[in-house]
Scaffold this active site. Structure first.
Site, PDB file in Angstrom:
ATOM      1  CG  ASP A   1       0.921 -15.429  -1.261  1.00 30.74           C
ATOM      2  OD1 ASP A   1       0.764 -14.253  -0.950  1.00 30.74           O
ATOM      3  OD2 ASP A   1       2.029 -15.865  -1.670  1.00 30.74           O
TER       4      ASP A   1
ATOM      5  CG  ASP B   1       0.633  -9.890   1.178  1.00 29.05           C
ATOM      6  OD1 ASP B   1       1.522 -10.637   1.629  1.00 29.05           O
ATOM      7  OD2 ASP B   1       0.590  -8.683   1.448  1.00 29.05           O
TER       8      ASP B   1
HETATM    9  N1  ADE Z   1       2.828 -12.496   0.121  1.00 30.97           N
HETATM   10  C1  ADE Z   1       4.136 -12.459  -0.151  1.00 30.97           C
HETATM   11  N2  ADE Z   1       4.892 -11.417   0.285  1.00 30.97           N
HETATM   12  C2  ADE Z   1       6.211 -11.363  -0.009  1.00 30.97           C
HETATM   13  N3  ADE Z   1       6.846 -12.283  -0.720  1.00 30.97           N
HETATM   14  C3  ADE Z   1       6.150 -13.333  -1.166  1.00 30.97           C
HETATM   15  N4  ADE Z   1       6.489 -14.400  -1.891  1.00 30.97           N
HETATM   16  C4  ADE Z   1       5.402 -15.159  -2.089  1.00 30.97           C
HETATM   17  N5  ADE Z   1       4.324 -14.609  -1.492  1.00 30.97           N
HETATM   18  C5  ADE Z   1       4.763 -13.467  -0.900  1.00 30.97           C
END
Ligand code: ADE
Ligand SMILES: CSC[C@H]1O[C@H](OP(=O)(O)O)[C@H](O)[C@@H]1O
Length: 341
Positions: free
Chosen positions: A258, A260
């Site tokens: 992703d 975030d």
């Molecule tokens: N955006 C994110 N923040 C923290 N841990 C994660 N693991 C996968 N995506 C994450």
């Protein structure tokens, strides 16, 4: 060569004192028909699976071990998998541990990291490849890309037990390079050999390890970007610190799932993380297979045995013999047999 480890069946009653441990216990934790619960070690290589990687399919299961340590039980039984050496065909044992438990029941702050690292070391493990699902903090690191990080910033909140050295035994190990560069070189080479077959690999990266379990605020996400963060997770620490204390060569392989919450696209959520992990599981499996093939080669024996870290911890202790707590020393003796005789 390391001395082979022997396993004993867990006594019918739990130990009376917290310092009454046998060095390695293997018991029918979750009995699987026909799968041995003991293994005559040693096992030098381990894989820690993270989110979406609760098992490693495609390998022959030689044993399922329940190891008990002075720091409690690990996240999951440790599976011993047989990996056929690509050169000799001889099966090489690989230990596999699921960081969040068999059903992902442990939150990042609940992972028993000390038990995990101690249990693996007690089997003879000196090399760990650790998987992690991460958020990307940079446009060019796209979901499903792999990153082999070389640095980390600690944004955990001090609520996780983070050292084997406490309670009357002080030790300070070097952590300037939190991952093992020798191991990283091998991992990168293997990752690049798969490129063009749906795998994209970034050779370096700064991991921000946050506390969680909630994801970051947008302000935090942008702050980490301004620090030069490449990816973000909740698991790199204290796992990497404890591996260093345990003299185990440790390299994390991150897979972006992703952007975030700093990006124009949808904010991170669990469904998104799981979706990308599932869709890219085959690439992750091929990646780990390629790394294991390479590590099994004789030319990497010293690297796999982490000869460069051998005895390092022994010389990191600053507490004089006369001032050491018996309990603390006993626990460390379990981890490093013979170091404090
Ligand atoms: N955006 C994110 N923040 C923290 N841990 C994660 N693991 C996968 N995506 C994450
Ligand atoms: C389910 S998203 C957050 C979760 O994913 C990562 O897990 P892991 O590193 O074990 O793959 C991240 O660190 C969080 O624990």
């Amino acid at each position: 060569m390391l001395t082979p480890v022997r396993f004993f069946t867990r006594p019918s009653k739990p130990p009376l004192s917290p310092f009454h441990f046998s060095r390695s216990l293997s018991v029918p934790y979750r009995r699987m028909a026909g799968v041995p619960t003991t293994y005559d070690g040693p096992v030098h290589i381990a894989v820690i699976g993270g989110t979406g990687v609760q098992s490693l399919p495609g390998f022959t299961l030689a044993a399922n071990l329940d190891v008990s340590t002075p720091w409690g039980s690990p996240s999951s039984p440790i599976s011993i998998l047989q990996h056929p050496s690509p050169t000799t065909g001889k099966p090489i044992p690989i230990a596999f541990l699921s960081r969040h438990g068999v059903h992902h029941e442990l939150a990042p702050h609940e992972v028993p990291n000390r038990a995990n690292l101690a249990a693996l070391r007690s089997l003879g493990v000196r090399t760990i490849i650790a998987f992690s699902a991460v958020g990307s903090l940079q446009e060019e690191i796209r979901p499903r890309d792999f990153v082999v990080p070389d640095q980390v910033i600690d944004r955990t909140k001090g609520i996780r037990p983070f050292t084997f050295f406490e309670g009357g035994m002080v030790g300070h190990v070097g952590f300037g390079d939190p991952f093992d560069e020798g191991l990283a070189k091998i991992v990168r080479k293997c990752g690049h050999s798969l490129e063009g077959e749906g795998v994209r690999l970034h050779d370096k990266g700064l991991v921000i390890c946050m506390e969680g379990p909630q994801f970051s605020t947008r302000a935090e996400s942008n702050l980490y970007r301004s620090w030069g963060g490449s990816v973000i997770n909740m698991s790199a620490l204290p796992e990497a610190k404890l591996a260093r204390e345990a003299e185990i060569a440790y390299q994390m392989i991150c897979m972006a799932t992703d952007y975030d919450c700093w990006h124009d696209s949808e904010d991170v959520n669990v469904e998104m993380v799981m979706g990308h992990m599932k869709a890219n599981a085959e690439n992750a499996r091929r990646f780990v297979g390629a790394v294991l093939n390479e590590l099994c080669k004789e030319e990497h024996e010293d690297q796999v045995l982490a000869k460069h870290l051998d005895q390092m911890t022994k010389f990191s202790i600053s507490t004089h013999k006369d001032g050491r707590s018996k309990e603390a020393e006993e626990k460390l003796q379990w981890l490093f047999p013979g170091y404090f005789d």
